[in-house]
Design a protein around this motif. Sequence first.
Motif, PDB file in Angstrom:
ATOM      1  N   SER A 160      -9.169  -9.619 -21.506  1.00  0.00           N
ATOM      2  CA  SER A 160     -10.118  -9.066 -20.460  1.00  0.00           C
ATOM      3  C   SER A 160      -9.932  -9.825 -19.148  1.00  0.00           C
ATOM      4  CB  SER A 160     -11.575  -9.470 -21.180  1.00  0.00           C
ATOM      5  OG  SER A 160     -12.606  -9.106 -20.412  1.00  0.00           O
ATOM      6  N   TYR A 161      -9.261 -10.902 -18.999  1.00  0.00           N
ATOM      7  CA  TYR A 161      -9.232 -11.416 -17.759  1.00  0.00           C
ATOM      8  C   TYR A 161      -7.949 -10.999 -16.951  1.00  0.00           C
ATOM      9  CZ  TYR A 161     -11.986 -15.325 -19.477  1.00  0.00           C
ATOM     10  OH  TYR A 161     -13.227 -15.998 -20.068  1.00  0.00           O
ATOM     11  N   SER A 162      -7.394  -9.958 -17.483  1.00  0.00           N
ATOM     12  CA  SER A 162      -6.500  -9.006 -16.869  1.00  0.00           C
ATOM     13  C   SER A 162      -7.290  -8.317 -15.518  1.00  0.00           C
ATOM     14  CB  SER A 162      -5.747  -8.046 -17.475  1.00  0.00           C
ATOM     15  OG  SER A 162      -6.526  -6.914 -18.039  1.00  0.00           O
ATOM     16  N   ARG A 163      -8.512  -8.148 -15.671  1.00  0.00           N
ATOM     17  CA  ARG A 163      -9.460  -7.671 -14.792  1.00  0.00           C
ATOM     18  C   ARG A 163      -9.275  -8.301 -13.450  1.00  0.00           C
ATOM     19  NH1 ARG A 163     -14.071  -6.103 -16.812  1.00  0.00           N
ATOM     20  NH2 ARG A 163     -13.140  -6.604 -18.864  1.00  0.00           N
ATOM     21  N   LEU A 164      -8.957  -9.699 -13.355  1.00  0.00           N
ATOM     22  CA  LEU A 164      -8.633 -10.597 -12.274  1.00  0.00           C
ATOM     23  C   LEU A 164      -7.654  -9.885 -11.299  1.00  0.00           C
ATOM     24  CD1 LEU A 164      -9.089 -14.224 -13.825  1.00  0.00           C
ATOM     25  CD2 LEU A 164     -10.722 -13.031 -12.448  1.00  0.00           C
ATOM     26  N   LEU A 165      -6.620  -9.565 -12.030  1.00  0.00           N
ATOM     27  CA  LEU A 165      -5.505  -9.007 -11.401  1.00  0.00           C
ATOM     28  C   LEU A 165      -5.945  -7.623 -10.738  1.00  0.00           C
ATOM     29  CD1 LEU A 165      -2.320  -8.577 -10.396  1.00  0.00           C
ATOM     30  CD2 LEU A 165      -1.995  -7.838 -13.237  1.00  0.00           C
ATOM     31  N   ALA A 166      -6.444  -6.719 -11.570  1.00  0.00           N
ATOM     32  CA  ALA A 166      -6.796  -5.163 -11.537  1.00  0.00           C
ATOM     33  C   ALA A 166      -7.564  -5.370 -10.067  1.00  0.00           C
ATOM     34  CB  ALA A 166      -7.382  -4.714 -12.759  1.00  0.00           C
ATOM     35  N   LEU A 167      -8.709  -5.860  -9.991  1.00  0.00           N
ATOM     36  CA  LEU A 167      -9.589  -6.141  -8.965  1.00  0.00           C
ATOM     37  C   LEU A 167      -9.108  -6.762  -7.759  1.00  0.00           C
ATOM     38  CD1 LEU A 167     -11.658  -5.159 -11.550  1.00  0.00           C
ATOM     39  CD2 LEU A 167     -13.353  -6.250  -9.957  1.00  0.00           C
ATOM     40  N   GLY A 168      -8.247  -7.740  -7.943  1.00  0.00           N
ATOM     41  CA  GLY A 168      -7.577  -8.189  -6.687  1.00  0.00           C
ATOM     42  C   GLY A 168      -6.720  -7.393  -6.080  1.00  0.00           C
ATOM     43  N   LEU A 169      -5.883  -6.560  -6.938  1.00  0.00           N
ATOM     44  CA  LEU A 169      -4.884  -5.539  -6.268  1.00  0.00           C
ATOM     45  C   LEU A 169      -5.734  -4.318  -5.744  1.00  0.00           C
ATOM     46  CD1 LEU A 169      -2.047  -5.389  -9.143  1.00  0.00           C
ATOM     47  CD2 LEU A 169      -2.138  -6.394  -7.145  1.00  0.00           C
ATOM     48  N   ALA A 170      -6.775  -4.072  -6.317  1.00  0.00           N
ATOM     49  CA  ALA A 170      -7.675  -2.782  -5.694  1.00  0.00           C
ATOM     50  C   ALA A 170      -7.961  -3.063  -4.568  1.00  0.00           C
ATOM     51  CB  ALA A 170      -8.931  -2.438  -6.805  1.00  0.00           C
ATOM     52  N   THR A 171      -8.637  -4.493  -4.330  1.00  0.00           N
ATOM     53  CA  THR A 171      -9.085  -4.645  -2.882  1.00  0.00           C
ATOM     54  C   THR A 171      -7.693  -4.697  -1.875  1.00  0.00           C
ATOM     55  OG1 THR A 171     -10.570  -6.280  -3.956  1.00  0.00           O
ATOM     56  CG2 THR A 171     -10.184  -6.459  -1.690  1.00  0.00           C
ATOM     57  N   GLY A 172      -6.640  -5.084  -2.190  1.00  0.00           N
ATOM     58  CA  GLY A 172      -5.733  -5.029  -1.388  1.00  0.00           C
ATOM     59  C   GLY A 172      -5.172  -3.815  -1.066  1.00  0.00           C
ATOM     60  N   VAL A 173      -5.061  -3.097  -2.138  1.00  0.00           N
ATOM     61  CA  VAL A 173      -4.382  -1.701  -2.075  1.00  0.00           C
ATOM     62  C   VAL A 173      -5.207  -0.538  -1.381  1.00  0.00           C
ATOM     63  CG1 VAL A 173      -3.650   0.488  -3.353  1.00  0.00           C
ATOM     64  CG2 VAL A 173      -2.953  -1.650  -4.168  1.00  0.00           C
ATOM     65  N   ILE A 174      -6.355  -0.685  -1.741  1.00  0.00           N
ATOM     66  CA  ILE A 174      -7.465   0.335  -0.968  1.00  0.00           C
ATOM     67  C   ILE A 174      -7.411  -0.371   0.651  1.00  0.00           C
ATOM     68  CG2 ILE A 174      -9.746   0.994  -0.553  1.00  0.00           C
ATOM     69  CD1 ILE A 174     -10.228   0.380  -3.525  1.00  0.00           C
ATOM     70  N   ALA A 175      -7.436  -1.421   0.889  1.00  0.00           N
ATOM     71  CA  ALA A 175      -7.455  -1.855   2.395  1.00  0.00           C
ATOM     72  C   ALA A 175      -5.995  -1.451   2.927  1.00  0.00           C
ATOM     73  CB  ALA A 175      -7.454  -3.450   2.524  1.00  0.00           C
ATOM     74  N   SER A 176      -5.045  -1.616   2.320  1.00  0.00           N
ATOM     75  CA  SER A 176      -3.865  -0.967   2.808  1.00  0.00           C
ATOM     76  C   SER A 176      -3.745   0.277   3.092  1.00  0.00           C
ATOM     77  CB  SER A 176      -2.549  -1.607   1.928  1.00  0.00           C
ATOM     78  OG  SER A 176      -2.578  -2.777   2.041  1.00  0.00           O
ATOM     79  N   VAL A 177      -4.072   1.166   2.281  1.00  0.00           N
ATOM     80  CA  VAL A 177      -4.224   2.552   2.567  1.00  0.00           C
ATOM     81  C   VAL A 177      -5.068   3.136   3.624  1.00  0.00           C
ATOM     82  CG1 VAL A 177      -5.252   4.770   1.202  1.00  0.00           C
ATOM     83  CG2 VAL A 177      -3.845   3.193  -0.081  1.00  0.00           C
ATOM     84  N   VAL A 178      -6.446   2.309   3.811  1.00  0.00           N
ATOM     85  CA  VAL A 178      -7.013   2.456   5.083  1.00  0.00           C
ATOM     86  C   VAL A 178      -6.233   2.403   6.161  1.00  0.00           C
ATOM     87  CG1 VAL A 178      -9.241   1.783   6.180  1.00  0.00           C
ATOM     88  CG2 VAL A 178      -9.253   2.320   3.806  1.00  0.00           C
ATOM     89  N   ASN A 179      -5.624   1.315   6.020  1.00  0.00           N
ATOM     90  CA  ASN A 179      -4.675   0.924   7.488  1.00  0.00           C
ATOM     91  C   ASN A 179      -3.865   1.837   7.622  1.00  0.00           C
ATOM     92  OD1 ASN A 179      -6.180  -1.572   7.621  1.00  0.00           O
ATOM     93  ND2 ASN A 179      -4.805  -2.636   6.557  1.00  0.00           N
ATOM     94  N   THR A 180      -2.984   2.266   6.647  1.00  0.00           N
ATOM     95  CA  THR A 180      -2.114   3.261   7.026  1.00  0.00           C
ATOM     96  C   THR A 180      -2.705   4.657   7.339  1.00  0.00           C
ATOM     97  OG1 THR A 180      -0.861   2.254   5.096  1.00  0.00           O
ATOM     98  CG2 THR A 180      -0.313   4.460   5.593  1.00  0.00           C
ATOM     99  N   MET A 181      -3.884   5.036   6.943  1.00  0.00           N
ATOM    100  CA  MET A 181      -4.370   6.316   7.415  1.00  0.00           C
ATOM    101  C   MET A 181      -4.759   6.133   8.856  1.00  0.00           C
ATOM    102  SD  MET A 181      -6.884   7.073   4.021  1.00  0.00           S
ATOM    103  CE  MET A 181      -7.819   8.633   4.994  1.00  0.00           C
ATOM    104  N   GLY A 182      -5.436   5.199   9.083  1.00  0.00           N
ATOM    105  CA  GLY A 182      -5.902   4.796  10.553  1.00  0.00           C
ATOM    106  C   GLY A 182      -4.517   4.846  11.352  1.00  0.00           C
ATOM    107  N   SER A 183      -3.432   4.521  10.776  1.00  0.00           N
ATOM    108  CA  SER A 183      -2.447   4.387  11.992  1.00  0.00           C
ATOM    109  C   SER A 183      -1.286   5.482  12.068  1.00  0.00           C
ATOM    110  CB  SER A 183      -1.482   3.203  11.390  1.00  0.00           C
ATOM    111  OG  SER A 183      -0.812   3.482  10.346  1.00  0.00           O
ATOM    112  N   LEU A 184      -1.830   6.683  11.349  1.00  0.00           N
ATOM    113  CA  LEU A 184      -0.995   7.799  11.474  1.00  0.00           C
ATOM    114  C   LEU A 184      -1.070   8.476  12.731  1.00  0.00           C
ATOM    115  CD1 LEU A 184      -2.029   9.581   7.964  1.00  0.00           C
ATOM    116  CD2 LEU A 184      -0.002   8.394   8.538  1.00  0.00           C
ATOM    117  N   ALA A 185      -2.158   8.363  13.655  1.00  0.00           N
ATOM    118  CA  ALA A 185      -2.234   8.725  14.830  1.00  0.00           C
ATOM    119  C   ALA A 185      -1.403   8.083  15.978  1.00  0.00           C
ATOM    120  CB  ALA A 185      -3.657   8.748  15.319  1.00  0.00           C
ATOM    121  N   GLY A 186      -0.584   7.160  15.466  1.00  0.00           N
ATOM    122  CA  GLY A 186       0.233   6.424  16.314  1.00  0.00           C
ATOM    123  C   GLY A 186      -0.318   5.168  17.435  1.00  0.00           C
TER     124      GLY A 186
END
Length: 657
Positions: free
Chosen positions: A563-589
């Motif tokens: 059950s403690y694997s959720r520490l990894l899962a939620l930690g990755l989720a925060t970083g991955v979603i943030a990275s996706v948002v950054n990538t989407m915002g940078s598509l306009a150059g």
Amino acid sequence: MAIVKMRKFSVIALDSVKENLVVELMDLGVTELNSQDEKMAEKEWSALVRKDGNENEVAKLDGLLGKTDLAIKVLEEVDTSKKPLFKTRKAVTSEQFAEVLLNRDKIEEDMNNVISLNNELKILKTSANKVETTMGSLKPWESYSVPLELRETKSTLITMGVMPSISDITRLEDNLKSITNLCEIEIVGSDEELHYLVVMYYKEVEEEVLDGLRQNGFSKVTFKDMQGSAVENLALCRSQLNEIANQVEDIQVKLVEKISCKESIEYLHDELNINKDRQKIRGRMLKTGHTFYADGWLPEDAVGDVENVFKKYKCCYEVTEPDKEEEFPVLLRNNSFVTPFESVTALYSVPNSKNIDPTPIFAIWYFIFYGMMFSDAAYGLIMVLVCGVALKKFRLEGMPYKLVKMFFFCGISTAIWGVIFGGYFGDLITVIGSTFFNQEITVPSVFVPLDDPISLLGFCLVLGIIHLFIGMGVSAYMSFRNGRPLDAIFDVFSWYLLILGLPIWYLGGSINPAVSKAGLIMTVIGALTIVLTGGRNKKGIGKITGGLGSIYGITGYLSDILSYSRLLALGLATGVIASVVNTMGSLAGGGIIGAVILTIVLIFGHTFNFAINALGAFVHACRLQYVEFFGKFFEGGGIAFQPLKKNTKYVEIINKN
């Protein structure tokens, strides 16, 4: 560990000092009085005493409280001034509180005026609703110029009515003509639901015409007490609405002028509530003709203060320790770091008085787990700033204070783990560097989760095992404390051997065969102990099945650890979603347009990511405590200590002494 030691007391005193004694005990705020229902059920007590209390006075005070609540609510509705984010109590001294209430007659007069104005407002709004309803019924008849009161002439009758819009008017006309030619139908108007009709016919064919109309779904419409045409009545209604609106405006102006009275009415509310509590607490006392009796609980370190009050009023009293198996109300007391995390405990259950307070044990773990799951330095800094400002600017109390301060600490943990993982709004620094400056900026970090998630998963599971072992250790401590050392050995230490022995046996061979062999011995000893002792409290065949059932508990422990694997899962989720948002915002150059688009995307994207993962970290950090940790030792069901004190809603009365 942090459950305050309690003492029970009983007191007998003259009825003449009861009111003053209750007032001073309320000022101290450290005594809880017990209900006397059980004593009154005993013949020995019921023959000597009767229950105290004045229910009529309590009901009277309830009525006055209802009036103050209404007056305050009305004034809040008309008050357009800026409201604070957190509604807090104003701190006043007992002298300041009493000074305001010197004008009690004026305060009650203002309160009654507000209620009276509100009642007038309700009547006017009801009248306005009736007028609007009348206007709604008249609107379809605007084109009908005949006075509404005209329903007949010397030879004819006029009937107004409606038919469903799905009805065929032509068919109705044909049906009526087949009955008589002495009839005319005029369609005044139509909408999605109804046709509005006026039917004129001679009196001698009234019965035949009405029967034909009914067969086609016709329903009569009458406008009682109306004179003139529909247009004239609509104009009259508009005039009435204007007059009502002016009256409403006048009343609202008067209510706005009364806003300055709101604070004094709040003082009156709190005074009434204090008096009500005084009257209600008498229901927890027993009395004779000239004396009264009460008993209850108080914290051990408050005994001296309470005894001084008892001595002041020449009471006969006794303060003793609770019996060994006696339950007592629970009061938690912890240091400034641990206290905010009591909110997590309270959301689950108050500890049993024979259990221990888990808050000092899990507080640091909650701090660590929350930060790992949110794990962004920028997000953590935002939490620290927002919560810090709230704590500094607002005078928070109780659960709101504990929650805000807990999130302040969790923000610190989030920032620390964000620095460790190199997360600052995800990879925003790197994205800005490559998009606008064509530079590859490497953010310093101790460990990057996406580069080696398996290692981080292993670290999370190790943390989980330590967390579980601490919970099991608390269980062992309680077994020793309660005189059951064998329970600690058989039910905790044997699992230590089994859970630690399995990975050492499996992985130890890569280090040294002797290590693997030691792990095998630990596993066997632990498993045998569990099987042989798991059914020790059962009889017959239950001793065997109980042991086998106990060893099956290994699946539960494995589930808890995973059950403690959720520490990894939620930690990755925060970083991955943030990275996706950054990538989407940078598509306009790059450039100005790119910067504007990036800013907009970042605001919405990171706000969403912050909200969803802050909530997720809170929920899952609680879950790890409630299910995995508390499940090893915690017994809830305790009753919180509820001292006799001045329970106020709007002001906090500070006793200078």
